[in-house]
Design a protein around this motif. Structure first.
Motif, mmCIF file in Angstrom:
data_model
loop_
_atom_site.group_PDB
_atom_site.id
_atom_site.type_symbol
_atom_site.label_atom_id
_atom_site.label_comp_id
_atom_site.label_asym_id
_atom_site.label_seq_id
_atom_site.Cartn_x
_atom_site.Cartn_y
_atom_site.Cartn_z
ATOM 1 N N ASP A 1 0.853 -1.190 0.000
ATOM 2 C CA ASP A 1 0.000 0.000 0.000
ATOM 3 C C ASP A 1 0.890 1.242 0.000
ATOM 4 O O ASP A 1 2.076 1.162 0.344
ATOM 5 N N ILE A 2 0.304 2.348 -0.413
ATOM 6 C CA ILE A 2 0.965 3.644 -0.247
ATOM 7 C C ILE A 2 0.121 4.415 0.756
ATOM 8 O O ILE A 2 -1.042 4.728 0.479
ATOM 9 N N LYS A 3 0.687 4.656 1.927
ATOM 10 C CA LYS A 3 -0.043 5.397 2.961
ATOM 11 C C LYS A 3 0.540 6.801 3.059
ATOM 12 O O LYS A 3 1.734 7.004 2.831
ATOM 13 N N ILE A 4 -0.324 7.733 3.386
ATOM 14 C CA ILE A 4 0.094 9.134 3.378
ATOM 15 C C ILE A 4 0.100 9.662 4.817
ATOM 16 O O ILE A 4 -0.895 9.549 5.526
ATOM 17 N N ALA A 5 1.238 10.200 5.227
ATOM 18 C CA ALA A 5 1.373 10.638 6.617
ATOM 19 C C ALA A 5 1.679 12.132 6.721
ATOM 20 O O ALA A 5 2.349 12.704 5.861
ATOM 21 N N GLN A 6 1.190 12.724 7.774
ATOM 22 C CA GLN A 6 1.513 14.084 8.222
ATOM 23 C C GLN A 6 1.282 15.208 7.205
ATOM 24 O O GLN A 6 2.119 16.112 7.101
ATOM 25 N N PRO A 7 0.187 15.163 6.453
ATOM 26 C CA PRO A 7 -0.026 16.316 5.571
ATOM 27 C C PRO A 7 -0.420 17.552 6.391
ATOM 28 O O PRO A 7 -1.109 17.413 7.392
ATOM 29 N N SER A 8 0.030 18.722 5.963
ATOM 30 C CA SER A 8 -0.432 19.955 6.612
ATOM 31 C C SER A 8 -1.903 20.146 6.229
ATOM 32 O O SER A 8 -2.361 19.579 5.232
ATOM 33 N N PRO A 9 -2.636 20.946 6.994
ATOM 34 C CA PRO A 9 -4.056 21.141 6.643
ATOM 35 C C PRO A 9 -4.255 21.633 5.208
ATOM 36 O O PRO A 9 -5.167 21.181 4.526
ATOM 37 N N LYS A 10 -3.377 22.535 4.733
ATOM 38 C CA LYS A 10 -3.642 23.044 3.373
ATOM 39 C C LYS A 10 -3.299 22.021 2.303
ATOM 40 O O LYS A 10 -3.975 21.949 1.282
ATOM 41 N N VAL A 11 -2.314 21.202 2.547
ATOM 42 C CA VAL A 11 -2.005 20.126 1.595
ATOM 43 C C VAL A 11 -3.111 19.064 1.635
ATOM 44 O O VAL A 11 -3.576 18.591 0.592
ATOM 45 N N TYR A 12 -3.581 18.747 2.835
ATOM 46 C CA TYR A 12 -4.652 17.748 2.966
ATOM 47 C C TYR A 12 -5.911 18.190 2.223
ATOM 48 O O TYR A 12 -6.606 17.393 1.603
#
Lengths: 121, 152
Positions: free
Chosen positions: A77-88
């Protein structure tokens, strides 16, 4: 001068790619190449850390989309961690939270893989 | 036929940036647009939305507008018109144009199954800006016109 960098850490079976700076149609190639290299090494458990990512456009999101099917077929899988609110927010606008796992902490993203590695535990 | 433009509400300011349609310039374009948006008093979130919408419009020009054209100069023209109540941003090119009606909202699950990765830009632009319209004259001037309202 580059406004985008990737660092890589291999943690047993899991590869963590940390993105720094600005991910757009220009720098997406570099990310694509890094991800392709990891997959070529038959490493399919991937966490992409966005803690230091300041900006993402749809070209960056496209890279995630291009590889996910292949990776999941191989049991990874590719999991996504720690995006900033604006990137999210950008991921959210395109419906990514329904299709990818997002984590506030790198630790929890890594742990999520452990669970699938050792279902008996 | 010359077109008459209404000038009931005068532009308070006009900014233009013309530059080669190359992806390495996206960073420059974002700086240009976000500096102006910041000066106009847009908040951080609106600035990011404007920056991203313009990036997406320019990325489309870079990727698609000139793809079958080896002859002409590949240029992106960005115009910002500042009005009392809104900021109008026009991203223009002289490339092949496209049919805006043919662009549908992306089915993300299908995209992922196919490993498809493009086609998201316009969808994003529409969700980030208050108004989006198009004027297509292939080979002459194609425009994506985006409006962001100013609070006030």
């Amino acid at each position: 001068m580059s406004n985008f960098e990737i660092s890589r850490e291999d943690n047993k079976e899991i590869t963590v790619l940390k993105l720094h700076g600005y991910l757009d149609a220009h720098t997406a190639r570099e990310f694509e190449q890094s991800l392709a290299n990891v997959i070529k090494e038959q490493r399919f458990k991937i966490v992409v850390s966005l803690e230091n990512l300041k900006y993402i456009s749809s070209a960056g999101l496209g890279v995630f989309m291009g590889f996910i099917e292949e990776v999941r077929k191989k049991g990874g899988d590719i999991k996504i961690a720690q995006p900033s609110p604006k990137v999210y927010k950008v991921f959210d606008l395109l419906g990514f939270p329904n299709l990818y796992e997002f984590y506030d902490q790198l630790e929890t993203a890594l742990k999520a893989f452990e669970k699938t590695q050792q279902p008996g535990k | 036929m010359p077109r008459k433009t209404k000038t009931t509400k005068k532009s308070r300011a006009l900014y233009r940036l013309n530059l080669p349609a190359h992806s390495e310039n996206l960073h420059v374009i974002r700086k240009f647009v976000s500096e102006i948006a910041s000066n106009l008093g847009f908040d951080e979130e609106a600035m990011y939305q404007i920056e991203l919408a313009v990036d997406e419009a320019c990325t489309n020009v870079i990727k698609h507008a000139y793809r079958n054209d080896q002859q002409s100069e590949k240029i992106i023209k960005i115009t910002l018109k500042v009005k009392e109540d809104r900021l109008i941003i026009i991203v223009a090119d002289k490339g092949c144009g496209f049919n805006p009606a043919a662009i549908k909202s992306p089915d993300m699950e299908k995209y992922i199954k196919k490993g498809k990765r493009g086609g998201l830009g316009l969808h994003l632009i529409k969700s980030l800006m208050d108004e989006v319209s198009f004027r297509m004259k292939p080979g002459v001037r194609n425009e994506v016109i985006m409006v962001k309202k100013r609070k006030g």
